[in-house]
Design a protein around this motif. Structure first.
Motif, PDB file in Angstrom:
ATOM      1  N   GLY A 200      21.217 -50.855 -72.524  1.00 17.83           N
ATOM      2  CA  GLY A 200      19.890 -50.887 -71.941  1.00 17.83           C
ATOM      3  C   GLY A 200      20.003 -50.861 -70.426  1.00 17.83           C
ATOM      4  O   GLY A 200      21.073 -51.103 -69.852  1.00 17.83           O
ATOM      5  N   PHE A 201      18.908 -50.562 -69.753  1.00  7.96           N
ATOM      6  CA  PHE A 201      18.888 -50.439 -68.295  1.00  7.96           C
ATOM      7  C   PHE A 201      18.660 -51.825 -67.713  1.00  7.96           C
ATOM      8  O   PHE A 201      17.527 -52.230 -67.430  1.00  7.96           O
ATOM      9  N   GLY A 202      19.755 -52.580 -67.568  1.00  9.60           N
ATOM     10  CA  GLY A 202      19.638 -53.960 -67.130  1.00  9.60           C
ATOM     11  C   GLY A 202      20.527 -54.276 -65.949  1.00  9.60           C
ATOM     12  O   GLY A 202      21.762 -54.183 -66.044  1.00  9.60           O
ATOM     13  N   PHE A 203      19.912 -54.672 -64.830  1.00 11.67           N
ATOM     14  CA  PHE A 203      20.654 -54.991 -63.617  1.00 11.67           C
ATOM     15  C   PHE A 203      19.993 -56.190 -62.934  1.00 11.67           C
ATOM     16  O   PHE A 203      18.761 -56.288 -62.885  1.00 11.67           O
ATOM     17  N   ALA A 204      20.830 -57.096 -62.429  1.00 13.04           N
ATOM     18  CA  ALA A 204      20.339 -58.194 -61.591  1.00 13.04           C
ATOM     19  C   ALA A 204      20.352 -57.683 -60.157  1.00 13.04           C
ATOM     20  O   ALA A 204      21.420 -57.540 -59.547  1.00 13.04           O
ATOM     21  N   MET A 205      19.178 -57.422 -59.624  1.00 12.21           N
ATOM     22  CA  MET A 205      19.085 -56.750 -58.326  1.00 12.21           C
ATOM     23  C   MET A 205      19.123 -57.748 -57.173  1.00 12.21           C
ATOM     24  O   MET A 205      18.620 -58.873 -57.284  1.00 12.21           O
ATOM     25  N   SER A 206      19.709 -57.317 -56.069  1.00 12.39           N
ATOM     26  CA  SER A 206      19.759 -58.153 -54.870  1.00 12.39           C
ATOM     27  C   SER A 206      19.960 -57.252 -53.665  1.00 12.39           C
ATOM     28  O   SER A 206      20.361 -56.090 -53.802  1.00 12.39           O
ATOM     29  N   PRO A 207      19.719 -57.774 -52.449  1.00 13.87           N
ATOM     30  CA  PRO A 207      19.940 -56.954 -51.240  1.00 13.87           C
ATOM     31  C   PRO A 207      21.383 -56.500 -51.070  1.00 13.87           C
ATOM     32  O   PRO A 207      21.654 -55.542 -50.355  1.00 13.87           O
ATOM     33  N   LYS A 208      22.325 -57.178 -51.743  1.00 18.93           N
ATOM     34  CA  LYS A 208      23.731 -56.818 -51.623  1.00 18.93           C
ATOM     35  C   LYS A 208      24.176 -55.802 -52.675  1.00 18.93           C
ATOM     36  O   LYS A 208      25.318 -55.376 -52.675  1.00 18.93           O
TER      37      LYS A 208
END
Length: 354
Positions: A200-208
């Motif tokens: 699945g399209f799963g990402f923990a997003m952050s500025p880094k």
């Protein structure tokens, strides 16, 4: 008329047998022994063919048909020409479908392209995979370790069945499909090029940067589901992606991770459903509908084609537009906008640059 090169007619039926098959009664004066040898559209049907009609757009075609027999709804029964026997039914299309299934049983699900049951040369079946009797594996297919496939199922050429995947009985897995992390019920039809169980399209997003979230759920597809060509169903992240019994999915549909699709839903081509959304039973999504994530579409709701759904939809509701809203409101807004454009055209003399 079906091309006999691709779809030979398996049998012919008497008018009486056709009526009995569909639970109908022949009209007085009809010859019960007369034969039906094929099924065809109103425009091309001949004296030995059956046709059907239940749409006002085809009144002229009905009047000019040469079909020997025609399934027709009561409101059009008086439009059937004298040379055609009318079998009156409230559901002409269903009756016609029953007849087609009798004439062309091989068209009900994809068949093996290369022959009878067994593992064809050029296919690979891992030593730990388990295949019940009468499974067909076409050339180039790959069956991974620990996979299980039920009796009567067909694995098309170049299909890939991943490790531990379970496929029920009398299923058809189309050419070039890939299945992983999936449990498939009985009598499931998966058309060519379908992808089931990928990340699945799963990402923990952050500025880094964006950290990939492991997708550790499965895809569970219940009995009698049909999935159209080149559709994609992602496996769940923290829970399973589920496709309910009897649901029909058209070509080029994307279903995101953790989605739960209810029983007997209809999802038309190019629909996109974002992750963690739920469709309750008997929901219908028209072509190119887009659903945001974490929504619930209530039982029996219908969404018009090309609508964008950003919020929950109540049970039994009819929605349309972008953003989607109740169909009556959508129609009123569209009419008002049309009036405003027309009014502006009059006040500017038709010069839209004014």
């Amino acid at each position: 008329m079906a091309d006999p090169s691709f779809f030979p007619v398996a049998t012919s039926l008497s008018f009486n047998e056709v009526a009995s098959l569909c639970g109908l009664t022949l009209p007085e004066g009809a010859d019960p022994a007369r034969r039906v040898e094929g099924a065809a559209p109103l425009e091309t049907a001949g004296a030995n063919d059956a046709a059907y009609m239940d749409n006002p757009k085809y009144v002229a075609a009905l009047a000019g048909t040469s079909a020997g027999l025609c399934f027709v709804s009561p409101r059009f029964a008086d439009r059937v020409p004298a040379g055609t026997v009318a079998l009156v039914t409230p559901a002409p299309y269903h009756a016609f479908a029953k007849l087609l299934a009798t004439f062309h049983p091989q068209a009900l699900r994809p068949a093996s392209m290369f022959g009878s049951a067994g593992v064809a040369p050029g296919a690979f079946v891992h030593a730990t995979a388990r295949l019940e009797a009468d499974v067909t594996v076409d050339p180039g297919a790959v069956i991974g370790p620990g996979a299980e496939i039920g009796a009567g199922s067909i694995i098309g050429p170049q299909a890939v069945i991943g490790p531990q995947v379970r496929i029920g009985r009398d299923c058809s897995i189309g050419a070039g499909s890939t299945l992983q992390s999936a449990l498939i019920g009985n009598r499931v039809i998966i058309h060519p090029g379908v992808r089931i169980g990928q990340d699945g399209f799963g990402f923990a997003m952050s500025p880094k940067g964006h950290m990939k979230v492991p997708q550790v759920g499965r895809v569970i597809i219940q009995d009698d589901v049909e999935i159209g060509a080149n559709s994609c169903i992602d496996r769940g992240a923290s829970r399973d992606t589920v496709i309910g019994e009897g649901t029909k999915i058209d070509n080029l549909v994307q279903i995101g991770h953790n989605c739960v699709i209810g029983r007997h839903c209809v999802i038309v081509s190019q629909v996109g459903i974002a992750g963690s959304s739920t469709l309750e039973d008997f929901v219908v999504l028209g072509g190119q509908v887009g659903l945001a994530g974490h929504l619930t579409i209530g039982m029996g709701a219908q969404i018009a084609a090309q609508s964008g759904v950003a919020g929950d939809v109540p049970r039994g509701a009819r929605y349309g537009g972008y953003p989607a809203q109740p169909a009556l409101s959508w129609a009123r807004e569209s009419a008002l906008l049309k009036q405003l454009v027309a009014k502006r055209g009059k006040t500017t003399g038709g010069d839209e640059s004014a």
